[in-house]
Design an enzyme around this catalytic site. Structure first.
Site, PDB file in Angstrom:
ATOM      1  N   GLU A 127       0.821  -1.218   0.000  1.00 23.64           N
ATOM      2  CA  GLU A 127       0.000   0.000   0.000  1.00 23.64           C
ATOM      3  C   GLU A 127       0.850   1.261   0.000  1.00 23.64           C
ATOM      4  OE1 GLU A 127      -0.627  -2.641   1.869  1.00 23.64           O
ATOM      5  OE2 GLU A 127      -2.659  -3.270   1.327  1.00 23.64           O
ATOM      6  N   HIS A 157     -11.728  -5.477   8.484  1.00 29.93           N
ATOM      7  CA  HIS A 157     -12.348  -5.295   7.164  1.00 29.93           C
ATOM      8  C   HIS A 157     -13.614  -4.446   7.287  1.00 29.93           C
ATOM      9  CE1 HIS A 157      -9.833  -8.842   6.512  1.00 29.93           C
ATOM     10  NE2 HIS A 157      -9.890  -8.599   5.216  1.00 29.93           N
ATOM     11  N   GLN A 176      -7.745  -2.444  -1.199  1.00 26.45           N
ATOM     12  CA  GLN A 176      -8.697  -3.560  -1.220  1.00 26.45           C
ATOM     13  C   GLN A 176      -9.760  -3.374  -0.133  1.00 26.45           C
ATOM     14  OE1 GLN A 176      -7.332  -7.898  -1.174  1.00 26.45           O
ATOM     15  NE2 GLN A 176      -7.785  -7.344  -3.300  1.00 26.45           N
ATOM     16  N   PHE A 177      -9.332  -2.914   1.007  1.00 23.56           N
ATOM     17  CA  PHE A 177     -10.233  -2.500   2.083  1.00 23.56           C
ATOM     18  C   PHE A 177      -9.654  -1.213   2.670  1.00 23.56           C
ATOM     19  CE2 PHE A 177     -11.314  -6.883   1.673  1.00 23.56           C
ATOM     20  CZ  PHE A 177     -12.631  -7.016   2.089  1.00 23.56           C
ATOM     21  N   ALA A 178     -10.533  -0.311   3.093  1.00 20.11           N
ATOM     22  CA  ALA A 178     -10.073   0.944   3.708  1.00 20.11           C
ATOM     23  C   ALA A 178      -9.074   0.665   4.821  1.00 20.11           C
ATOM     24  CB  ALA A 178     -11.265   1.722   4.267  1.00 20.11           C
ATOM     25  N   ASP A 179      -9.342  -0.408   5.566  1.00 18.72           N
ATOM     26  CA  ASP A 179      -8.504  -0.762   6.716  1.00 18.72           C
ATOM     27  C   ASP A 179      -7.019  -0.849   6.336  1.00 18.72           C
ATOM     28  OD1 ASP A 179     -11.177  -1.879   6.508  1.00 18.72           O
ATOM     29  OD2 ASP A 179     -10.912  -2.566   8.569  1.00 18.72           O
ATOM     30  N   PHE A 180      -6.745  -1.337   5.110  1.00 14.66           N
ATOM     31  CA  PHE A 180      -5.349  -1.534   4.698  1.00 14.66           C
ATOM     32  C   PHE A 180      -4.683  -0.237   4.258  1.00 14.66           C
ATOM     33  CE2 PHE A 180      -7.130  -5.860   3.280  1.00 14.66           C
ATOM     34  CZ  PHE A 180      -7.124  -6.303   4.593  1.00 14.66           C
TER      35      PHE A 180
END
Lengths: 342, 322
Positions: free
Chosen positions: B59, B126, B81-85
């Site tokens: 990222e 996630h 892929q997910f905001a979390d990442f």
């Protein structure tokens, strides 16, 4: 971006032709003298914030600057005054940034070594180490998308940055994309005060290249002709489409991390070792031994550089400083999306 | 009659941007031939060869590459892929992208797409809502579309804006939210929308919580209360004028956010209304957020962790009684 030097693509061994080492030496000398002036201004309390010198790293840095072209990409780090000058930065730009002139490229918004002109391929570093490498990748990636070829991008780091996630991500990314990236790691033995044995456990940092599937180029970093030869070769390999190149230069920082640091942690054994020898003096000795120049010429270059630096400082000290009342306090390019908090 | 989902609108906006502007490319994990973890880039790699590219799981380097490409005049779209990442790329977003224009006068037109927010069974890593931490940084625009139409038009705007845009697209809305067709015109970025008119209480919210608030308002209408709902659309910039004008009509303010309670968008809205519209308030403004814990996995816990139509209605009743 070379201003005063020609840009030969030496086909013969470096030691055989005088142009490139002489050009590099002059940038080394100018960088050393400019650094000395910044150190003096710092001691006199004329500089806000820190001063970070490249003493001991000029041979490597100048070799990078004279090995690349105006159309290439360059992301120098804090000890690259020589490479910056060789890539085309003016002494006035450097002085304006250190003194916070409103007329400088950073306009007092950022200072010291955080300077550049991104649209000219000269990227201004942020302080987070390793973060510029993927930005260089991005410039190269975009140029390739637009159909350009034959360019290279050079990113400079110290050995401390090899411990960051950014370094790993960006080097792997460059390898996957087969980008013409030349990553130069100056192993100056200490990341601030942390010695190599607390930074990494491999015997030789250049061994890391194999893990990324890229080519490695170890070099003795205080030997100008070795630097010219190795950097020139690595840049040539990248330019010819052989993908990322990792240069690891061994040298010793001959100053503190910044001028606030007396570097008392550098052990005498290193100072007295071959790594501790001053690259500027070594280069001078080499050029004189080869009869590429003479002491009178060197003295003249020195005098010229000192005059240019003194003139730049005198000029910039008379320039306007940033004015908080006329400053445009908006961080967005899109004016109508800026929020007012007054 | 055919209909289009929120997710399809995001795909269509990207196709439109790729078609219209050769400077646009998409870079992210699995976005190429696979079409993305949520299929937001389905078939785009085939339709636009060489412009929709898989990235390594990096990222930090993804965003760094986007910044470099933007310097070179491109308009990259980065799919997290997910905001979390995105927290792995946080440094490049908040220190590199967001400072570039201010430091150098060179603008940084990148769009970072964050599939965000809770869905059942997604758990702590996630489900996160990160709009507030990005909005905290100068130099970023943060968008939170709540409708299919806004997902489409605001993503097109995001790509066109000459600044880094954090585009928060809610995963819960991906498949369930549908519209008959894509919009041909839209409110400008920075303008909030009145999602429902009312005279008794203003609910200020955004993204998936707009729909929870709408359900709550329908329920409260049966009790005789008319709730006005302001959909922020953009959390930075924040449309204070529309919010204050609504509070002027209703005298009561409830801010609802799916994000965690400390600070954040709901706190910012209340701070602005109390300082700019204190005299308009008939009761102390209230806020409703998720609980101050990581987002839980089990549906029973998740449903209690986030605001819902039920808890919004309860909070509104309390405020209406004051």
């Amino acid at each position: 971006m070379l201003q005063s030097a020609t840009h030969p693509h030496a086909k013969s061994p470096i030691g055989a032709a005088p142009d490139l080492p002489l050009a590099a030496y002059r940038f080394m000398l100018r960088a050393r003298l400019l650094d000395d002036k910044f150190a003096a201004l710092y001691r006199a309390g004329k500089i806000h914030g820190g001063v970070f010198l490249g003493r001991g790293q000029e041979a490597l840095s100048a070799a990078i600057g004279v090995s690349i072209q105006e159309t290439d990409v360059f992301a120098p780090l804090i000890r690259d005054a020589a490479g910056r000058l060789a890539f085309g930065e003016t002494i006035v730009d450097a002085v304006r940034t250190y003194l916070g002139s409103a007329l400088g490229p950073m306009r007092g918004r950022d200072g010291n070594v955080h300077r550049g002109r991104p649209q000219a391929g000269y990227l201004p570093m942020i302080s987070h180490l390793g973060a510029m490498v993927s930005v260089v990748n991005g410039v190269l990636f975009a140029r390739r998308m637009k159909g350009s070829s034959g360019m290279v991008g050079v990113a400079c780091l110290g050995e401390g940055a090899t411990s960051t996630g950014s370094f790993h991500e960006a080097l792997n990314q460059a390898a996957v994309e087969k980008l013409p990236l030349v990553l130069v790691v100056a192993n100056n033995q200490y990341a601030y005060s942390t010695p190599n044995d607390r930074q990494f456990a491999c015997a030789d940092l250049s061994a890391k290249a194999a893990g990324y599937g890229i080519e490695a180029h170890p070099v003795v970093g205080n030997d100008l002709s070795a630097c010219l030869e190795v950097v020139g070769r690595a840049v040539g390999r990248a330019r010819a489409g052989h993908g990322p190149q990792l240069i690891v230069a061994s040298l010793l920082r001959l100053c503190g991390h910044g001028e606030h640091d007396d570097a008392g942690y550098i052990v005498p054994e290193l100072k007295n070792s071959p790594l501790g020898r001053d690259c500027l003096k070594l280069a001078e000795k080499f050029l004189l031994a080869k009869h590429f120049t003479n002491t009178a010429q060197i003295a003249a270059w020195r005098g010229e550089a000192i005059r240019e630096i003194e003139d730049a400082v005198a000029q910039v000290q008379r320039e306007p400083t940033p004015d908080p009342f006329t400053e445009d306090w908006s961080a967005l390019a899109t004016e109508h999306l800026v929020e007012g908090y007054e | 009659m055919s209909s289009i989902t929120y997710l399809e609108a995001i795909r269509e906006a990207q196709a439109h941007a790729l078609r219209d502007d050769p400077r646009v490319f998409i870079y992210g994990q699995d976005v190429g031939a696979f079409g993305g973890a949520f299929k937001a880039t389905k078939n785009l790699a085939k339709e636009f060869p060489g412009r929709v590219l898989d990235s390594p799981i990096s990222e930090d380097a993804m965003v760094g590459l986007a910044v470099g490409a933007a310097i070179e005049g491109m308009r990259p779209i980065i799919e997290m892929q997910f905001a979390d990442f995105s927290t792995v790329g946080f440094n490049q977003i908040v220190n590199q992208a967001s400072t570039l224009f201010w430091r150098t006068k060179v603008s940084c037109p990148i769009t970072v797409r964050l599939p965000f927010g809770g869905t059942s069974g997604s758990g702590p890593f996630h489900s996160q809502c990160l709009e507030a931490i990005y909005a905290h940084y100068p130099g970023l625009v943060v968008l939170t579309p709540a409708t299919v139409e806004d997902a489409y038009s605001m993503l097109l705007s995001a790509v066109a804006i000459n600044d880094p845009v954090i585009f928060c697209e809610h995963k819960l809305l991906y498949y369930h939210l549908k519209a008959e067709k894509l919009p041909s015109e839209a409110l400008p970025i920075g303008k909030a929308r009145i999602a429902r008119e009312g005279r008794d209480l203003t609910v200020v919210t955004y993204s998936a919580m707009v729909h929870e608030a709408l359900v709550a308002a329908t329920e409260l209408a049966t009790e005789g209360w008319e709730i006005e709902i302001v959909d922020l659309r953009s959390v930075k910039p924040l449309d204070t004028d529309t919010i204050v004008a609504s509070v002027a009509r209703t005298g009561r303010l409830l801010c609802v956010g799916e994000a965690w309670p400390w600070g954040g968008v709901t706190a910012e809205v209340i701070a602005r209304v109390t300082s700019e519209g204190y005299g308009l308030l008939d009761a102390p403004p209230q806020r409703l957020n998720a609980k101050d814990t990581p987002v839980p996995y089990h549906p029973n816990l998740w449903a209690a962790h986030r605001p819902t139509a039920h808890s919004i209605a309860a909070a509104a009743r309390n405020l209406l009684r004051q």
